[in-house]
Design a protein around this motif. Structure first.
Motif, PDB file in Angstrom:
ATOM      1  N   GLU A 187       8.699  47.013  10.869  1.00  0.00           N
ATOM      2  CA  GLU A 187       7.758  46.800   9.632  1.00  0.00           C
ATOM      3  C   GLU A 187       6.379  47.110   9.971  1.00  0.00           C
ATOM      4  O   GLU A 187       5.835  47.598   8.976  1.00  0.00           O
ATOM      5  N   ARG A 188       6.007  47.411  11.283  1.00  0.00           N
ATOM      6  CA  ARG A 188       4.780  47.757  11.456  1.00  0.00           C
ATOM      7  C   ARG A 188       4.639  49.280  11.870  1.00  0.00           C
ATOM      8  O   ARG A 188       3.487  49.930  11.504  1.00  0.00           O
ATOM      9  N   VAL A 189       5.523  49.841  12.400  1.00  0.00           N
ATOM     10  CA  VAL A 189       5.598  51.332  12.824  1.00  0.00           C
ATOM     11  C   VAL A 189       6.515  52.070  11.899  1.00  0.00           C
ATOM     12  O   VAL A 189       7.697  52.028  11.968  1.00  0.00           O
ATOM     13  N   GLY A 190       5.961  52.546  10.857  1.00  0.00           N
ATOM     14  CA  GLY A 190       6.359  53.409   9.779  1.00  0.00           C
ATOM     15  C   GLY A 190       6.034  54.907  10.114  1.00  0.00           C
ATOM     16  O   GLY A 190       5.142  55.162  10.972  1.00  0.00           O
ATOM     17  N   LEU A 191       6.566  55.909   9.096  1.00  0.00           N
ATOM     18  CA  LEU A 191       5.863  57.071   9.467  1.00  0.00           C
ATOM     19  C   LEU A 191       4.695  57.550   9.098  1.00  0.00           C
ATOM     20  O   LEU A 191       3.921  58.396   9.796  1.00  0.00           O
ATOM     21  N   GLY A 192       3.916  56.626   8.254  1.00  0.00           N
ATOM     22  CA  GLY A 192       2.707  56.904   8.021  1.00  0.00           C
ATOM     23  C   GLY A 192       1.613  56.295   9.048  1.00  0.00           C
ATOM     24  O   GLY A 192       0.813  57.069   9.519  1.00  0.00           O
ATOM     25  N   PHE A 193       2.094  55.300   9.784  1.00  0.00           N
ATOM     26  CA  PHE A 193       1.472  54.812  10.902  1.00  0.00           C
ATOM     27  C   PHE A 193       1.747  55.675  12.120  1.00  0.00           C
ATOM     28  O   PHE A 193       0.657  56.046  12.671  1.00  0.00           O
ATOM     29  N   ALA A 194       2.666  56.382  12.261  1.00  0.00           N
ATOM     30  CA  ALA A 194       2.931  57.224  13.248  1.00  0.00           C
ATOM     31  C   ALA A 194       2.001  58.656  13.011  1.00  0.00           C
ATOM     32  O   ALA A 194       1.713  59.200  13.928  1.00  0.00           O
ATOM     33  N   PHE A 195       1.938  59.071  11.956  1.00  0.00           N
ATOM     34  CA  PHE A 195       1.007  60.101  11.460  1.00  0.00           C
ATOM     35  C   PHE A 195      -0.391  59.699  11.877  1.00  0.00           C
ATOM     36  O   PHE A 195      -0.978  60.709  12.527  1.00  0.00           O
ATOM     37  N   LEU A 196      -0.805  58.803  11.346  1.00  0.00           N
ATOM     38  CA  LEU A 196      -2.191  58.519  11.708  1.00  0.00           C
ATOM     39  C   LEU A 196      -2.529  58.344  13.244  1.00  0.00           C
ATOM     40  O   LEU A 196      -3.404  58.509  13.557  1.00  0.00           O
ATOM     41  N   PHE A 197      -1.661  57.542  13.884  1.00  0.00           N
ATOM     42  CA  PHE A 197      -1.672  57.557  15.299  1.00  0.00           C
ATOM     43  C   PHE A 197      -1.584  58.792  16.052  1.00  0.00           C
ATOM     44  O   PHE A 197      -2.507  58.816  16.943  1.00  0.00           O
ATOM     45  N   GLY A 198      -0.674  59.660  15.363  1.00  0.00           N
ATOM     46  CA  GLY A 198      -0.893  60.974  15.837  1.00  0.00           C
ATOM     47  C   GLY A 198      -2.079  61.736  15.712  1.00  0.00           C
ATOM     48  O   GLY A 198      -2.575  62.505  16.671  1.00  0.00           O
ATOM     49  N   LEU A 199      -2.855  61.721  14.751  1.00  0.00           N
ATOM     50  CA  LEU A 199      -3.978  62.212  14.378  1.00  0.00           C
ATOM     51  C   LEU A 199      -4.980  61.568  15.171  1.00  0.00           C
ATOM     52  O   LEU A 199      -5.968  62.424  15.662  1.00  0.00           O
ATOM     53  N   ALA A 200      -5.179  60.338  15.370  1.00  0.00           N
ATOM     54  CA  ALA A 200      -6.046  59.799  16.310  1.00  0.00           C
ATOM     55  C   ALA A 200      -5.967  60.505  17.624  1.00  0.00           C
ATOM     56  O   ALA A 200      -6.875  60.844  18.426  1.00  0.00           O
ATOM     57  N   GLY A 201      -4.449  60.592  17.904  1.00  0.00           N
ATOM     58  CA  GLY A 201      -4.247  61.251  19.406  1.00  0.00           C
ATOM     59  C   GLY A 201      -4.787  62.624  19.332  1.00  0.00           C
ATOM     60  O   GLY A 201      -5.271  63.081  20.495  1.00  0.00           O
ATOM     61  N   ASP A 202      -4.630  63.401  18.461  1.00  0.00           N
ATOM     62  CA  ASP A 202      -5.115  64.721  18.405  1.00  0.00           C
ATOM     63  C   ASP A 202      -6.730  64.849  18.598  1.00  0.00           C
ATOM     64  O   ASP A 202      -7.193  65.632  19.267  1.00  0.00           O
ATOM     65  N   VAL A 203      -7.199  63.936  17.960  1.00  0.00           N
ATOM     66  CA  VAL A 203      -8.805  63.970  17.872  1.00  0.00           C
ATOM     67  C   VAL A 203      -9.251  63.486  19.495  1.00  0.00           C
ATOM     68  O   VAL A 203     -10.033  64.115  19.957  1.00  0.00           O
ATOM     69  N   LEU A 204      -8.552  62.416  19.756  1.00  0.00           N
ATOM     70  CA  LEU A 204      -8.895  62.147  21.011  1.00  0.00           C
ATOM     71  C   LEU A 204      -8.731  63.234  22.198  1.00  0.00           C
ATOM     72  O   LEU A 204      -9.615  63.255  23.388  1.00  0.00           O
ATOM     73  N   THR A 205      -7.638  63.734  22.394  1.00  0.00           N
ATOM     74  CA  THR A 205      -7.047  64.707  23.499  1.00  0.00           C
ATOM     75  C   THR A 205      -7.558  66.143  23.041  1.00  0.00           C
ATOM     76  O   THR A 205      -7.648  67.051  23.906  1.00  0.00           O
ATOM     77  N   GLY A 206      -8.082  66.123  21.887  1.00  0.00           N
ATOM     78  CA  GLY A 206      -8.783  67.831  21.475  1.00  0.00           C
ATOM     79  C   GLY A 206      -7.516  68.675  21.468  1.00  0.00           C
ATOM     80  O   GLY A 206      -7.579  69.853  21.524  1.00  0.00           O
ATOM     81  N   GLU A 207      -6.219  68.462  20.959  1.00  0.00           N
ATOM     82  CA  GLU A 207      -5.258  69.198  20.806  1.00  0.00           C
ATOM     83  C   GLU A 207      -5.387  69.955  19.452  1.00  0.00           C
ATOM     84  O   GLU A 207      -6.195  69.211  18.720  1.00  0.00           O
ATOM     85  N   LEU A 208      -4.616  70.754  19.132  1.00  0.00           N
ATOM     86  CA  LEU A 208      -4.307  71.183  17.814  1.00  0.00           C
ATOM     87  C   LEU A 208      -4.098  70.193  16.610  1.00  0.00           C
ATOM     88  O   LEU A 208      -3.232  69.152  16.822  1.00  0.00           O
ATOM     89  N   LEU A 209      -4.988  70.009  15.803  1.00  0.00           N
ATOM     90  CA  LEU A 209      -4.920  69.041  14.767  1.00  0.00           C
ATOM     91  C   LEU A 209      -3.772  69.078  13.836  1.00  0.00           C
ATOM     92  O   LEU A 209      -3.256  69.809  13.420  1.00  0.00           O
ATOM     93  N   GLY A 210      -2.933  67.692  14.109  1.00  0.00           N
ATOM     94  CA  GLY A 210      -1.760  67.650  13.507  1.00  0.00           C
ATOM     95  C   GLY A 210      -0.555  67.754  14.291  1.00  0.00           C
ATOM     96  O   GLY A 210       0.535  67.489  14.044  1.00  0.00           O
ATOM     97  N   GLU A 211      -0.762  68.579  15.619  1.00  0.00           N
ATOM     98  CA  GLU A 211       0.154  68.527  16.711  1.00  0.00           C
ATOM     99  C   GLU A 211       0.858  67.307  17.252  1.00  0.00           C
ATOM    100  O   GLU A 211       2.178  67.008  17.018  1.00  0.00           O
ATOM    101  N   GLN A 212       0.054  66.433  17.546  1.00  0.00           N
ATOM    102  CA  GLN A 212       0.706  64.839  18.017  1.00  0.00           C
ATOM    103  C   GLN A 212       1.135  64.083  16.751  1.00  0.00           C
ATOM    104  O   GLN A 212       2.135  63.395  16.986  1.00  0.00           O
ATOM    105  N   ALA A 213       0.539  64.310  15.698  1.00  0.00           N
ATOM    106  CA  ALA A 213       1.000  63.598  14.336  1.00  0.00           C
ATOM    107  C   ALA A 213       2.532  64.063  14.037  1.00  0.00           C
ATOM    108  O   ALA A 213       3.160  63.381  13.751  1.00  0.00           O
ATOM    109  N   LEU A 214       2.608  65.286  13.941  1.00  0.00           N
ATOM    110  CA  LEU A 214       3.836  65.916  13.912  1.00  0.00           C
ATOM    111  C   LEU A 214       4.970  65.255  14.788  1.00  0.00           C
ATOM    112  O   LEU A 214       6.072  64.764  14.545  1.00  0.00           O
ATOM    113  N   ARG A 215       4.669  65.596  15.972  1.00  0.00           N
ATOM    114  CA  ARG A 215       5.714  64.909  17.073  1.00  0.00           C
ATOM    115  C   ARG A 215       5.987  63.339  17.098  1.00  0.00           C
ATOM    116  O   ARG A 215       6.956  63.198  17.190  1.00  0.00           O
TER     117      ARG A 215
END
Length: 162
Positions: A51-79
């Protein structure tokens, strides 16, 4: 501190810890062994608290990871969205697997994550990675029981040992 607040701290604290472990520098020799900590922790929470971890949460969490690690924006979000989708789809089965079967399922999920990574990087024009690229999912599989038991124990302690 209430139990609900404590579990919220554990949830977000484990995600922050996963990001910190993911960004931790390692010697070049050990770099291929580094598991995808963010994915492993997301798998745990998707199994235990869907109930806490949905697809939207995973996407936002991945975008935060992309910003933090400096990877291609959206790569971790998609993964992470692909990872969360598969885990949420098969959650009822994964939840009751014995630990060794869960570890094998985590291996399959992390191998799938590597395939998604290859596709994204291929579309962006990057070169194919070396063969050591495929070692990290095996390390993630070996770390799964430790992560699962640690987070499960902490979660049960916060619930009052129910």
């Amino acid at each position: 501190m209430t139990r609900l607040r404590g579990q919220g701290w554990l949830f977000f604290g484990s995600l922050v810890a996963a990001f910190l472990l993911q960004m931790m520098p390692l010697p070049q020799l050990l770099l291929p062994l580094k598991p995808y900590w963010v994915g492993i922790v997301l798998i745990y929470w998707a199994i235990e608290l869907p109930e806490r971890v949905g697809l939207g949460f995973a996407f936002l969490f991945g975008l935060a990871g992309d910003v933090l690690t400096g990877e291609l924006l959206g790569e971790q979000a998609l993964r992470l969205v692909v990872l969360a989708f598969i885990v949420l789809r098969f959650r009822a089965r994964l939840r009751f697997f014995p630990m060794w079967q869960q570890a094998l399922a985590v291996l399959a999920l992390l191998l799938n994550d590597r395939i998604v990574t290859l596709m994204v990087r291929g579309f962006s024009g990057e070169a194919m990675p070396s063969s050591t690229f495929w070692i990290a999912p095996a390390t993630g599989m070996l770390m799964w029981p430790l992560v699962f038991l640690l987070l499960d124990d902490l979660r049960l302690r916060l619930r009052g040992g129910e």
